[in-house]
Design a protein around this motif. Sequence first.
Motif, short mmCIF file in Angstrom:
data_model
loop_
_atom_site.label_atom_id
_atom_site.label_comp_id
_atom_site.label_asym_id
_atom_site.label_seq_id
_atom_site.Cartn_x
_atom_site.Cartn_y
_atom_site.Cartn_z
N SER A 332 0.80 -1.23 0.00
CA SER A 332 0.00 0.00 0.00
C SER A 332 0.83 1.27 0.00
CB SER A 332 -0.93 0.01 1.22
OG SER A 332 -0.17 0.03 2.43
N TRP A 333 2.05 1.20 0.56
CA TRP A 333 2.86 2.42 0.66
C TRP A 333 4.17 2.32 -0.11
CZ3 TRP A 333 7.60 2.65 3.58
CH2 TRP A 333 8.24 3.89 3.48
N PHE A 334 5.02 1.36 0.26
CA PHE A 334 6.37 1.37 -0.30
C PHE A 334 6.36 1.21 -1.81
CE2 PHE A 334 10.36 -0.62 -1.62
CZ PHE A 334 11.25 0.35 -1.19
N ARG A 335 5.65 0.24 -2.32
CA ARG A 335 5.68 0.00 -3.76
C ARG A 335 4.93 1.07 -4.55
NH1 ARG A 335 5.81 -6.61 -4.47
NH2 ARG A 335 8.09 -6.66 -4.67
N LYS A 336 3.99 1.74 -3.93
CA LYS A 336 3.19 2.72 -4.66
C LYS A 336 3.69 4.15 -4.47
CE LYS A 336 -1.16 0.11 -4.64
NZ LYS A 336 -2.58 0.12 -4.21
N GLN A 337 4.24 4.47 -3.30
CA GLN A 337 4.51 5.87 -3.00
C GLN A 337 5.98 6.21 -2.81
OE1 GLN A 337 1.87 7.52 0.04
NE2 GLN A 337 0.46 5.83 -0.28
N TYR A 338 6.79 5.28 -2.35
CA TYR A 338 8.19 5.63 -2.09
C TYR A 338 8.90 5.91 -3.41
CZ TYR A 338 12.84 5.63 -0.08
OH TYR A 338 14.11 5.99 0.32
N PRO A 339 9.61 7.05 -3.55
CA PRO A 339 10.28 7.40 -4.81
C PRO A 339 11.55 6.58 -5.01
CG PRO A 339 10.68 9.10 -3.17
CD PRO A 339 9.73 8.13 -2.54
N LYS A 340 11.52 5.66 -5.93
CA LYS A 340 12.62 4.69 -6.09
C LYS A 340 13.61 5.07 -7.19
CE LYS A 340 9.31 1.13 -4.80
NZ LYS A 340 8.16 2.04 -4.91
N GLN A 341 13.36 6.14 -7.93
CA GLN A 341 14.24 6.55 -9.04
C GLN A 341 14.49 5.40 -10.02
OE1 GLN A 341 17.80 8.56 -7.71
NE2 GLN A 341 16.68 10.04 -6.46
N ASN A 342 13.44 4.64 -10.29
CA ASN A 342 13.50 3.53 -11.25
C ASN A 342 14.46 2.41 -10.84
OD1 ASN A 342 11.63 4.72 -13.09
ND2 ASN A 342 13.26 6.03 -13.88
#
Length: 517
Positions: A332-342
């Motif tokens: 719900s949060w990490f995969r959808k909202q955390y900015p991973k810079q690809n």
Amino acid sequence: MQPAIGKPSFFRNILVRLLLFGVFIIVVRFAYIVTITGESCNRGDFCFFSLPENLNLVIANAGPSVSAIFGSDAVSRSNNPRLDLYTSKDWIKAVNYYSSVFQDLISQGYLSPNSKSLCVETPSGQEVFALKEIGVKNSIGIFKKASKPLVISGEGHRIPFANNTFDFIFSGGARLDKSAWPSEFAFEITRTLKPEGFLVAHVKAKDKYSFNSFLDFFDSCELVKMRHIDGFDSSLPYIREIVMKKKGEIPEHGDNNPGGDSDNECTVPEHKRDLIRNAEPLITEEPLKPWITLKRNIQNIKYLPSMVDISFRSRYVYVDVGARSYGSSIGSWFRKQYPKQNRTFGIYAIEADRTFHEEYALKKKVTLLPYAAWIRNETLSFEVNSDPTHPGLEDVKDKGRGMGRIQPKMSTGYVVDGEVDEIQGFDFAEWLKNTVTEKDFVVMKMDVEGTEFDLIPRLFETGAICLIDEIFLECHYNRWQRCCPGQRSTKYEKTYGQCLDLFTSLRESGVLVHQWW
């Protein structure tokens, strides 16, 4: 009488067939060399479309700096279609650019005409051509698909040369930024560079964080010089030119030291401390309605990847301590909202409650540790509240399940209000030191129902705290109750002031921590 024509026709047919067969062999050979092996042809390969080894190439309208000698025969563009590449405006522009770069390096003593030189990941060989043009004749390039005579087949993470081969290695075009194997790329460069040899790299590295991350890859080299220069084209308008010198022999690949020094001491570098000044401020006053104030504060969080470039890390790792179900925070949060810079993150979910274990078996990209994060390896009592009072659980599908925690040693009169199981606890700090290294990018979320007051000091004690780049920490205290105005939770003994002290100590130590909910 009619002339006999049977034999001449027969021989003519044989000759025609032989000629056609010869043409067929040439075509097949050309196709095999170019499309199957990925090599460019030469005359010995029955190909007539490649740049000959003995070419004297004179590029029209390129100025006096571009006239490299490959041999003694002048070849015009009309005789060799592949000369279109070597005489195009973009190619000539690149040659002129790199010629200027290398001439500066010669004048500064980092390169000489006698240097045995390698250009890494150069698709068309402009850098090699430029080196030969200014007199560094013993130069070669590597790329996945060869383009002889300038470039042979090879890749940055698999350089096809022996140890200590080159006096000078160049990596241009910010190619190390784009590598899927940056650690192997860096290792191969230092392996093939001679002791006292020079590495020159052009990288984006816009900020101190990415710049120091780059330097960390080359721990067998010392920084000699760094300057900002204009890039070759609009895709790289601004780059850093980094000059490094190899100090000596490097250890075998894989002889890294996970977790830092063996004495368990660590110091957070200054470039990481600088991030604290840009982070959102801590909430210093205890909120009367924490279920509103702390939850809203998540919108103010300044994520580390939103402040700096996280390139030049070996791996990217997310550790969810107290993960509960997959949808609680990972999905719900990490995969959808955390900015991973690809970047692709490896994910570890640490959850002791057996109720949630089965669903993780279906999540192939998540590694489940079905234990309790603790300060040592031992069997523990694990309590799950029968009545979930955790605000925010209404947003997840596991809201009917109480929050699990290691059963605390509470004051006399503590009443167990849920089920208690025996579970295995493990030394989380030591696990972290054995799992990640200082070259990895590590993000951690910790929601352990009060055990943070045991785990955080243990991370400092072991030095494992220096391995974490960013922490999202939920601190549990005797907060005001949503259900019962004027009453505090009896579930936790800690105060908001103690939580604030915990957050403050982390930030003062240079750890980027956020107040989580």
